[in-house]
Design a protein around this motif. Sequence first.
Motif, PDB file in Angstrom:
ATOM      1  N   ARG A  16       1.212  -1.289  -0.353  1.00  0.00           N
ATOM      2  CA  ARG A  16       0.071   0.080   0.269  1.00  0.00           C
ATOM      3  C   ARG A  16       0.833   1.444  -0.014  1.00  0.00           C
ATOM      4  N   SER A  20       1.030   4.192  -2.890  1.00  0.00           N
ATOM      5  CA  SER A  20       1.036   5.662  -2.915  1.00  0.00           C
ATOM      6  C   SER A  20       2.369   6.837  -2.981  1.00  0.00           C
ATOM      7  N   LYS A  23       2.050   6.321  -6.625  1.00  0.00           N
ATOM      8  CA  LYS A  23       0.959   7.707  -6.571  1.00  0.00           C
ATOM      9  C   LYS A  23       1.249   9.246  -6.504  1.00  0.00           C
ATOM     10  N   TYR A  24       1.616   9.477  -5.932  1.00  0.00           N
ATOM     11  CA  TYR A  24       1.627  10.570  -5.113  1.00  0.00           C
ATOM     12  C   TYR A  24       2.507  11.292  -5.173  1.00  0.00           C
ATOM     13  N   GLU A 172     -12.289  10.407   1.035  1.00  0.00           N
ATOM     14  CA  GLU A 172     -10.659  10.743   0.669  1.00  0.00           C
ATOM     15  C   GLU A 172     -10.636  12.285   0.996  1.00  0.00           C
ATOM     16  N   GLU A 208      -3.669   6.611   2.840  1.00  0.00           N
ATOM     17  CA  GLU A 208      -2.818   7.233   1.018  1.00  0.00           C
ATOM     18  C   GLU A 208      -3.521   9.027   1.471  1.00  0.00           C
ATOM     19  N   ALA A 212      -0.478  11.448   0.660  1.00  0.00           N
ATOM     20  CA  ALA A 212      -0.926  12.795  -0.456  1.00  0.00           C
ATOM     21  C   ALA A 212      -0.348  14.190   0.013  1.00  0.00           C
TER      22      ALA A 212
END
Length: 230
Positions: A16, A20, A23-24, A172, A208, A212
């Motif tokens: 995870r 994450s 992604k960020y 989120e 997450e 971010a």
Amino acid sequence: MTHTSIENNIAKLRLRLRQSVEKYDRQESDILLMAVSKTRPAADIREAYACGLDQFGESYLQEASKKIEELADLPLTWHFIGPLQSNKTRPIAEQFQWVHSVAREKVARRLDEQRPAGKPPLQVCLQVNISGEQSKSGVSLAGLPALAEFVESLPRLRLRGLMAIPAATDRETDQRAQFARLREAFSALQSQHPDMDTLSMGMSADMEAAIAEGSNLLRIGTAIFGPRRG
């Protein structure tokens, strides 16, 4: 909990985390994983350590003191993350390396006075009440600069950053909005306190969103040890 369960949970958690940070556009090496081990037996902490974790967070002093003593053979870093009562600051100042829940000058002063001279300064995060909930402890955003200034002046404490436990929500966008408030407060304080380097935010259900918004210390319990006991 069995060794296999903890090992599997940590493997899933690391996946995870990797997903994450990709992604960020973050770096996995910049994010510290702290295992929230309150209510967990020392044996579970040993298993987590065997899987590569060495940062552990406790909230209940009496329980934590026993585990710290029992696990003294391991090179663990202990974080106190629970509510701080003035009459219990001495053992916290003596036994822990980090405290994440400093929200009042009185408590900060006591931790400073009671930190043993032979130990390095106690690493401190200021707990901020970013959601304004009456039930949550933490300094208000308005009171934050004065508290940071005070903690910075204490020789046995080292101001490392900010911590928050935002209002629980599954959305989120709402999670990110709350974490963004803490990140903005952190950035504003850094001009006066450039050595601050820690944003302690994000737990199993909202890590997450925290990643971010710039978290670099995650406090993870359920995703490592399973549902809480007690």
